[in-house]
Write a protein that holds these residues in place. Structure first.
Motif, mmCIF file in Angstrom:
data_model
loop_
_atom_site.group_PDB
_atom_site.id
_atom_site.type_symbol
_atom_site.label_atom_id
_atom_site.label_comp_id
_atom_site.label_asym_id
_atom_site.label_seq_id
_atom_site.Cartn_x
_atom_site.Cartn_y
_atom_site.Cartn_z
ATOM 1 N N ASN A 1 0.829 -1.215 0.000
ATOM 2 C CA ASN A 1 0.000 0.000 0.000
ATOM 3 C C ASN A 1 0.860 1.261 0.000
ATOM 4 N N GLY A 2 1.984 1.220 -0.673
ATOM 5 C CA GLY A 2 2.849 2.394 -0.751
ATOM 6 C C GLY A 2 3.739 2.614 0.467
ATOM 7 N N GLU A 3 3.629 1.726 1.458
ATOM 8 C CA GLU A 3 4.478 1.853 2.657
ATOM 9 C C GLU A 3 5.567 0.794 2.611
ATOM 10 N N ARG A 4 6.740 1.164 3.063
ATOM 11 C CA ARG A 4 7.844 0.208 3.049
ATOM 12 C C ARG A 4 7.595 -0.926 4.046
ATOM 13 N N ILE A 5 7.934 -2.124 3.626
ATOM 14 C CA ILE A 5 7.907 -3.279 4.514
ATOM 15 C C ILE A 5 8.869 -3.001 5.668
ATOM 16 N N GLY A 6 8.453 -3.411 6.859
ATOM 17 C CA GLY A 6 9.241 -3.097 8.057
ATOM 18 C C GLY A 6 8.509 -2.077 8.901
ATOM 19 N N SER A 7 7.488 -1.425 8.276
ATOM 20 C CA SER A 7 6.754 -0.383 9.005
ATOM 21 C C SER A 7 5.275 -0.745 9.141
ATOM 22 N N ILE A 8 4.912 -1.960 8.742
ATOM 23 C CA ILE A 8 3.480 -2.286 8.684
ATOM 24 C C ILE A 8 2.991 -2.939 9.994
ATOM 25 N N GLY A 9 3.722 -3.933 10.465
ATOM 26 C CA GLY A 9 3.326 -4.621 11.703
ATOM 27 C C GLY A 9 3.771 -3.838 12.935
ATOM 28 N N GLU A 10 3.571 -4.472 14.099
ATOM 29 C CA GLU A 10 3.974 -3.833 15.364
ATOM 30 C C GLU A 10 5.498 -3.696 15.418
ATOM 31 N N ILE A 11 6.158 -4.689 14.837
ATOM 32 C CA ILE A 11 7.627 -4.744 14.876
ATOM 33 C C ILE A 11 8.060 -5.627 13.692
ATOM 34 N N ALA A 12 9.244 -5.384 13.155
ATOM 35 C CA ALA A 12 9.678 -6.167 11.988
ATOM 36 C C ALA A 12 11.151 -6.531 12.110
ATOM 37 N N CYS A 13 11.544 -7.558 11.361
ATOM 38 C CA CYS A 13 12.914 -8.068 11.460
ATOM 39 C C CYS A 13 13.492 -8.295 10.076
ATOM 40 N N PHE A 14 14.745 -7.905 9.918
ATOM 41 C CA PHE A 14 15.457 -8.067 8.644
ATOM 42 C C PHE A 14 16.716 -8.898 8.857
ATOM 43 N N SER A 15 17.182 -9.504 7.768
ATOM 44 C CA SER A 15 18.469 -10.214 7.761
ATOM 45 C C SER A 15 19.370 -9.555 6.715
ATOM 46 N N PHE A 16 20.643 -9.493 7.014
ATOM 47 C CA PHE A 16 21.607 -8.949 6.042
ATOM 48 C C PHE A 16 22.610 -10.013 5.616
ATOM 49 N N TYR A 17 22.146 -11.246 5.559
ATOM 50 C CA TYR A 17 22.980 -12.346 5.078
ATOM 51 C C TYR A 17 23.405 -12.044 3.619
ATOM 52 N N PRO A 18 24.592 -12.519 3.195
ATOM 53 C CA PRO A 18 25.108 -12.112 1.872
ATOM 54 C C PRO A 18 24.191 -12.330 0.671
ATOM 55 N N THR A 19 23.293 -13.314 0.728
ATOM 56 C CA THR A 19 22.425 -13.527 -0.439
ATOM 57 C C THR A 19 21.228 -12.576 -0.465
ATOM 58 N N LYS A 20 21.017 -11.816 0.608
ATOM 59 C CA LYS A 20 19.828 -10.971 0.699
ATOM 60 C C LYS A 20 19.937 -9.749 -0.227
#
Ligand SMILES: Cc1ncc(COP(=O)(O)O)c(C=O)c1O
Length: 359
Positions: free
Chosen positions: A162-181
Motif C-alpha cells: 500500500n505504498g508503505e515500506r515493509i518493516g513499518s506495517i506490523g507492530e515490529i519487523a525483522c530483517f536479515s543482512f545475510y550475503p544472499t539478501k
C-alpha cells in the motif's frame, strides 16, 4: 555459470571498513547507531535496533513483545526454519497455518481458522521471496483477536505494501543482512518499530539486558546479539544502493516474466498494491529435478527455497500438522537468478535455456 546469488561489495565498503579498522572502534561503535537510524528512516519507522543476524532479530523482537513460555505464535511453515526457530528460542510454541499457492505467503483464511480454533498470542508474517504478505487481511485478524503482528522481512528489504515500506506495517519487523539478501552486512540483522518501548526493550535484550543508561546495570536477562561497526558500515554503503538494487531486480523479473510467457512455467505474481522486492524469482514446475539438471547443463544456477516445509523438518517432528499447499509448493518451487549483477545476456541465456527444455 550464472549464479543464483551474487553479493556486490565495492570500494566504498572497503574504504568504510578501513576507516572503522583505523578507528579501533570495531565492535558496537557509533557507526551502528548511524546505521540503525538510516535503516529505520529507509523503512519509515521511528526506531531501528541492529542485531547480529536475522534470527537474533526475530528472537529479540519476540522478547521485546514479552512473548515467551506459555505463548503461541502463528507463522508460515513455508519459510526458512529460522522463522519458527526464533519462536522456540523465545520459549514459545510455533503453530502453523497454510499458505496461498499463488503468493507463497500465509493464507488469511487458514490463519483465521487457526486463530479461531486455538489460542494464538502473535502472528509472525513472513514476506517470502520479497513479496509482502497480505497485511490488510492479516491485520484484520490480528485486530479482531487483539494480537500483534511481527513481520519477518528477512527477504523483503525495499518491498512495499500500500505504498508503505515493509518493516513499518506490523507492530515490529525483522530483517536479515545475510550475503544472499537484497543487501548485506556479512552477517547482520535489524529490528524496526515505531514503538519506543519495544525499541528500548529490544536494544536492552540484544545487549545483555542492559539498563537504558548503560553501564553495568542489567534489568532483564539478555543476550549478546550486537552488530559490529564493521558490519554497520558495510550496511550503510549497501543501504545507499538498495533502491537501485531493488529496481534492477524488478527489471530483471519483468524480463523473465516476458521471456517465459510462452512456456507453461508458472511465473511469480505481484498482487495489486504490493511491490515485490524479488529477493527470489520463484517459478513453479512439476518434474523440478529434470529442469534443475537441464539448467545446470546450460550454465544456469538455481535454488530450491525450501525443499522441506518447517513442520516436516526432523527438528519439528513433535508437531502433528498437515499443510497441503506448503507441501506441494516445497515439491514444485524453483528459484532462478534475478540478482542485480545479471547482464541482459545472462537473462536471455536463462530464458533460452528454459525455452529449449523438453518436458
Ligand atoms: C524468512 C527468513 N527468516 C529469517 C532468516 C534468518 O536470518 P539470518 O540467516 O540472518 O539469521 C532468514 C535468512 O535466511 C530468512 O530467509
Amino acid at each position: 555459470m550464472i549464479s543464483i546469488a551474487a553479493p556486490e561489495l565495492r570500494e566504498e565498503e572497503q574504504r568504510r571498513v578501513q576507516e572503522v579498522l583505523d578507528s579501533g572502534m570495531i565492535a558496537d561503535g557509533p557507526e551502528v547507531r548511524t546505521f540503525e537510524d538510516e535503516f529505520a528512516s529507509f523503512c519509515g519507522t521511528e526506531h531501528g535496533v541492529a542485531t547480529s543476524n536475522g534470527t537474533t532479530a526475530l528472537h529479540t523482537a519476540l522478547e521485546a513483545l514479552d512473548i515467551g513460555e506459555g505463548d503461541t505464535v502463528l507463522t508460515s511453515p513455508f519459510s526458512f526454519v529460522a522463522s519458527a526457530n526464533a519462536i522456540r528460542l523465545a520459549g514459545a510454541t510455533p503453530v502453523f497455518a497454510d499458505i496461498r499457492s499463488d503468493t507463497f505467503n500465509l493464507d488469511p483464511d487458514s490463519v483465521e481458522k487457526t486463530v479461531r480454533e486455538q489460542d494464538v498470542d502473535a502472528i509472525l508474517a513472513v514476506h517470502l521471496y520479497g513479496l509482502p504478505a497480505d497485511m490488510d487481511a492479516l491485520q484484520g485478524i490480528a485486530d479482531e483477536y487483539e494480537v500483534p503482528i511481527i513481520e519477518d522481512a528477512a527477504q523483503a528489504h525495499g518491498a512495499e505494501y500500500n505504498g508503505e515500506r515493509i518493516g513499518s506495517i506490523g507492530e515490529i519487523a525483522c530483517f536479515s543482512f545475510y550475503p544472499t539478501k537484497n543487501m548485506t552486512t556479512g552477517e547482520g540483522g535489524m529490528v524496526t518499530t515505531d514503538r519506543k518501548d519495544l525499541a528500548e526493550k529490544a536494544a536492552s535484550f540484544a545487549n545483555h539486558g542492559r539498563a537504558q543508561d548503560g553501564g553495568y546495570e542489567h534489568v532483564r536477562l539478555g543476550h549478546n546479539y550486537r552488530m559490529t561497526s564493521i558490519a554497520a558500515v558495510i550496511g550503510q554503503a549497501q543501504l545507499d544502493r538498495l533502491p537501485e538494487y531493488v529496481e534492477t531486480r524488478r527489471a530483471n523479473a519483468a524480463l523473465l516474466n516476458r521471456g517465459l510467457e510462452e512456456t507453461d512455467i508458472v511465473t511469480p505474481i505481484e498482487p495489486e498494491r504490493r511491490k515485490h522486492a524479488y529477493h527470489q524469482y520463484t517459478i513453479r514446475t512439476e518434474n523440478r529435478d529434470k529442469l534443475i539438471a537441464h539448467l545446470d547443463d546450460h550454465g544456469v544456477g538455481t535454488g530450491v527455497y525450501y525443499p522441506t516445509p518447517i513442520h516436516q523438518q526432523a527438528a519439528y517432528d513433535h508437531i502433528d500438522f498437515h499443510a497441503p499447499v506448503s507441501e506441494q509448493s516445497s515439491d514444485e518451487v524453483l528459484s532462478l537468478p534475478v540478482h542485480p549483477q545479471l547482464s541482459t545476456t545472462d537473462i536471455e541465456s536463462i530464458i533460452r535455456a528454459i525455452a529449449e527444455y523438453e518436458r
